[in-house]
Design an enzyme around this catalytic site. Structure first.
Site, mmCIF file in Angstrom:
data_model
loop_
_atom_site.group_PDB
_atom_site.id
_atom_site.type_symbol
_atom_site.label_atom_id
_atom_site.label_comp_id
_atom_site.label_asym_id
_atom_site.label_seq_id
_atom_site.Cartn_x
_atom_site.Cartn_y
_atom_site.Cartn_z
ATOM 1 C CG HIS A 1 4.634 -1.992 3.210
ATOM 2 N ND1 HIS A 1 4.314 -0.758 3.697
ATOM 3 C CD2 HIS A 1 3.572 -2.375 2.453
ATOM 4 C CE1 HIS A 1 3.118 -0.400 3.257
ATOM 5 N NE2 HIS A 1 2.643 -1.371 2.494
ATOM 6 C CB THR B 1 -0.924 0.049 1.237
ATOM 7 O OG1 THR B 1 -0.139 0.370 2.401
ATOM 8 C CG2 THR B 1 -1.631 -1.282 1.441
ATOM 9 N NE ARG B 2 -1.006 7.240 -1.528
ATOM 10 C CZ ARG B 2 -1.207 8.312 -0.769
ATOM 11 N NH1 ARG B 2 -0.200 9.084 -0.429
ATOM 12 N NH2 ARG B 2 -2.418 8.623 -0.355
ATOM 13 C CE LYS B 3 -3.272 2.320 5.571
ATOM 14 N NZ LYS B 3 -4.098 1.419 6.412
ATOM 15 C CB THR B 4 5.774 3.877 2.314
ATOM 16 O OG1 THR B 4 5.361 5.077 1.654
ATOM 17 C CG2 THR B 4 5.338 2.684 1.482
#
Length: 316
Positions: A301, A140-143
């Site tokens: 991640h 996802t874009r939860k980085t």
């Protein structure tokens, strides 16, 4: 892990070298007191793997030491599992000892985190494949801000899909986008939409999708987060490319995905079904079925364990 078309490292943008320069500066913004003690003697250091996992992040480690005037020779290929007995000699770094130590912590932090993500991605993907599901596992874009390129790279090395990289990479209309669109429309009509009114939200989806397609053009896919089959049907009818069933139960996912694929079969509407929301290695298999194309999760991640490495110096 090499793809059919080449090594994953060939995907890296040139700006990752600038990121590494910034990380080195962050770790030593002023005087290197420990380096003063060491001096300029030449030597080498062994990079040791100390815990289970697969190794990932080699291009970033290469660049850390390259910027410091050192060289590194790898003894294990990226994407391979560590074979501990009790440790594994993964690489040898050569150059001025002061410079090796200057890059040590930056390199180890990158390698440990990237390898941990790759290992978790590979483990979850293997568990899903063991259940017979052949769809796409995606991140996802939860980085971590400033560290996204490393985390997405780790996902790729683990065999999973990195999903979109940023807001300019595909258009995703989440509940807040659609709700704001519904509220704007209601305000134009002299009222206020009720956030609990699924009909109002579903009615706003076509307008939101059309606006997204007009802005992104033919080259940008549009994905819509849906809370019900009604919203999903509205998105498909409006031409959305991907339907995200968000926070459904496992049974609800299987029923909704089957219903949507059957309902739109033969109606000249091509779309993928993505499932997201609370998925982990322990529960993801329950959400799989032939009608689900993508499972997306931040669990591969975000908050994953690291793979432990150390660097041991020896004078030549």
């Amino acid at each position: 892990m090499a793809s059919t078309y080449g090594d994953v490292q060939h995907l890296l943008p040139g700006n990752y070298k600038r990121l590494i320069a910034n990380w080195l500066e962050e770790d030593c913004p002023s005087l290197d007191y420990g380096g003063f003690v060491v001096g300029e003697s030449e030597g080498e250091a062994r990079l040791l793997g100390k815990s289970k996992g697969i190794i990932a992040g080699a291009p970033f480690v290469d660049e850390v030491f390259s910027q410091l005037g050192c060289t590194i020779e790898w003894h294990i290929k990226e994407g391979e599992a560590l074979s501990l007995n009790p440790v594994q000699h993964c690489a040898t770094v050569r150059g001025p000892i002061r410079k090796i130590l200057l890059g040590e912590r930056v390199a180890l932090n990158i390698l440990a985190r990237c390898s941990g993500i790759a290992s978790k991605s590979a483990s979850m993907l293997a568990a899903l494949r063991a259940q017979g599901w052949q769809g796409t596992l995606a991140g996802t874009r939860k980085t971590t801000p400033g560290f996204r390129v490393v985390e997405k790279y780790g996902i790729l090395i683990g065999g999973a899909d990195p999903h979109r990289h940023d807001l300019s990479h595909m258009t995703m209309l989440k509940d807040n986008h659609v709700w704001a669109c519904a509220n704007n429309r209601a305000a134009a009509d002299g009222g206020v939409a009720d956030p609990k009114d699924f009909v109002s939200i579903a009615a706003a989806i076509p307008r939101a999708v059309q606006a997204a397609k007009a802005a992104g053009g033919f080259a940008t896919k549009v994905e819509v987060e849906c809370r019900s089959v009604e919203e999903a049907n509205a998105a498909i009818g409006a031409g959305a490319d991907i339907i995200m069933l968000d926070n459904f139960t496992a049974e609800g996912v299987r029923e909704a995905a089957k219903q949507l694929k059957q309902e739109w079969a033969g109606k000249n509407r091509s779309f993928l079904i993505e499932v997201s929301g609370g998925l982990t290695e322990e529960n993801a298999a329950a959400y799989t079925c032939p009608d689900v194309d993508i499972l997306s999760t931040s669990s591969i991640h975000q908050g994953t364990s690291i793979v432990d490495f150390s660097l041991k110096v020896s004078l030549r």
